[in-house]
Design a protein around this motif. Structure first.
Motif, PDB file in Angstrom:
ATOM      1  N   ALA A  34       0.842  -1.202   0.000  1.00 44.44           N
ATOM      2  CA  ALA A  34       0.000   0.000   0.000  1.00 44.44           C
ATOM      3  C   ALA A  34       0.874   1.248   0.000  1.00 44.44           C
ATOM      4  N   ALA A  35       1.942   1.242   0.773  1.00 44.43           N
ATOM      5  CA  ALA A  35       2.860   2.388   0.805  1.00 44.43           C
ATOM      6  C   ALA A  35       3.555   2.554  -0.538  1.00 44.43           C
ATOM      7  N   ARG A  36       3.949   1.447  -1.148  1.00 44.41           N
ATOM      8  CA  ARG A  36       4.636   1.479  -2.440  1.00 44.41           C
ATOM      9  C   ARG A  36       3.745   2.102  -3.516  1.00 44.41           C
ATOM     10  N   ASN A  37       2.443   1.950  -3.377  1.00 40.60           N
ATOM     11  CA  ASN A  37       1.480   2.473  -4.346  1.00 40.60           C
ATOM     12  C   ASN A  37       0.890   3.814  -3.928  1.00 40.60           C
ATOM     13  N   ALA A  38       1.508   4.496  -2.989  1.00 45.09           N
ATOM     14  CA  ALA A  38       0.963   5.740  -2.437  1.00 45.09           C
ATOM     15  C   ALA A  38       0.712   6.799  -3.506  1.00 45.09           C
ATOM     16  N   LEU A  39       1.648   7.005  -4.397  1.00 42.48           N
ATOM     17  CA  LEU A  39       1.474   8.041  -5.422  1.00 42.48           C
ATOM     18  C   LEU A  39       0.357   7.680  -6.392  1.00 42.48           C
ATOM     19  N   LYS A  40       0.266   6.414  -6.771  1.00 45.27           N
ATOM     20  CA  LYS A  40      -0.801   5.963  -7.659  1.00 45.27           C
ATOM     21  C   LYS A  40      -2.158   6.136  -6.984  1.00 45.27           C
ATOM     22  N   THR A  41      -2.248   5.735  -5.721  1.00 50.57           N
ATOM     23  CA  THR A  41      -3.500   5.868  -4.981  1.00 50.57           C
ATOM     24  C   THR A  41      -3.899   7.325  -4.858  1.00 50.57           C
ATOM     25  N   ALA A  42      -2.950   8.188  -4.561  1.00 54.85           N
ATOM     26  CA  ALA A  42      -3.242   9.625  -4.436  1.00 54.85           C
ATOM     27  C   ALA A  42      -3.727  10.190  -5.766  1.00 54.85           C
TER      28      ALA A  42
END
Length: 59
Positions: A34-42
């Motif tokens: 989830a942290a690794r995908n932080a920019l995508k999620t944002a």
């Protein structure tokens, strides 16, 4: 345990506490993925909210 995404270093930071204050961090997240995908999620959330705002303003 919490996971953070360090925007400056482009890496996941693991911590046993939630109150990290150094660096340019996004989080906390429950998992490293989830942290690794932080920019995508944002980006996805921003696009969704922009669309909702546009729909609201078109009323």
């Amino acid at each position: 345990m919490a996971f953070w995404y360090d925007v400056e270093k482009n890496e996941v930071v693991e911590s046993h506490r939630d109150g990290l204050t150094h660096g340019n961090l996004m989080g906390p997240y429950d998992t490293a993925d989830a942290a690794r995908n932080a920019l995508k999620t944002a980006a996805e959330r921003t696009a969704k909210w922009d669309k909702e705002d546009e729909e609201w303003n078109d009323r």
